[in-house]
Scaffold this motif. Structure first.
Motif, short mmCIF file in Angstrom:
data_model
loop_
_atom_site.label_atom_id
_atom_site.label_comp_id
_atom_site.label_asym_id
_atom_site.label_seq_id
_atom_site.Cartn_x
_atom_site.Cartn_y
_atom_site.Cartn_z
N PRO A 41 45.69 64.20 39.28
CA PRO A 41 45.71 65.45 40.00
C PRO A 41 47.25 65.63 40.48
O PRO A 41 48.20 64.67 40.87
N GLY A 42 47.61 66.87 40.45
CA GLY A 42 49.04 67.24 40.80
C GLY A 42 50.06 67.12 39.68
O GLY A 42 51.26 67.20 40.10
N GLN A 43 49.73 66.55 38.53
CA GLN A 43 50.52 66.03 37.60
C GLN A 43 50.46 66.86 36.31
O GLN A 43 49.31 67.79 36.10
N GLU A 44 51.34 67.04 35.40
CA GLU A 44 51.07 67.95 33.98
C GLU A 44 50.24 66.92 33.26
O GLU A 44 50.30 65.51 33.14
N ALA A 92 42.84 59.18 35.70
CA ALA A 92 43.17 60.64 35.24
C ALA A 92 42.06 61.33 34.87
O ALA A 92 41.11 60.54 34.39
N VAL A 93 41.83 62.66 34.20
CA VAL A 93 40.97 62.98 33.59
C VAL A 93 41.45 63.06 32.06
O VAL A 93 42.58 63.29 31.74
N ARG A 105 53.17 64.92 20.00
CA ARG A 105 52.95 64.36 21.13
C ARG A 105 52.95 65.59 22.14
O ARG A 105 52.33 65.40 23.41
N ARG A 106 53.41 66.76 21.71
CA ARG A 106 53.54 67.83 22.56
C ARG A 106 52.36 68.61 22.62
O ARG A 106 51.63 68.86 21.59
N THR A 107 51.71 69.01 23.68
CA THR A 107 50.28 69.42 24.02
C THR A 107 50.30 70.71 23.33
O THR A 107 49.12 71.24 22.77
N THR A 108 51.26 71.46 23.39
CA THR A 108 51.40 72.84 22.73
C THR A 108 51.05 72.97 21.36
O THR A 108 50.96 73.95 20.61
#
Length: 123
Positions: A41-44, A92-93, A105-108
């Motif tokens: 929550p509240g984090q990237e 976390a989720v 490693r990059r989410t994009t």
């Protein structure tokens, strides 16, 4: 249509273990990099682990190295995340994702994502 479905999350005490599963349809998981990410929550959203296509090379975030293990069952088109020695900060989720790039490693750079599964570690 590519779909990813995570399961296996839950509530566990610190020091305990969980195994997350990610079932993939519409794409042969062994031909793509598969990754696990998490978002508190509240984090990237942050990288956790990845496993490459073919040879199955693994990469881990420093925060989970030695405690988490990513693996895949190509016959079931499923990727797993074995989580041991869990800590409250692992809460976390957790999301799985697939990428056509190698060990990223990059989410994009991941193009398909699951809906996530909640992991809560109590102290």
């Amino acid at each position: 249509q590519v779909q990813l479905v995570e399961s296996g999350g839950g509530l566990v005490q610190a020091g305990g273990s969980l195994r997350l599963s990610c079932s993939i349809s519409g794409r042969t998981s062994s031909s793509y990099t598969m990754g696990w990410f998490r978002q508190a929550p509240g984090q990237e959203r942050e990288f956790v682990a990845t496993i490459s296509a073919s040879v199955g090379s693994q990469d881990y975030a420093d925060s989970v190295k030695g405690r988490f293990t990513i693996s895949r069952d190509n016959a079931k088109n499923t990727v797993y995340l074995q989580m041991n020695s869990l800590k409250p900060e692992d809460t976390a989720v957790y999301y799985c994702a697939t990428s056509k790039y190698s060990q990223v490693r990059r989410t994009t750079l991941y193009d398909y994502w699951g809906q996530g599964t909640q992991v809560t570690v109590s102290s």
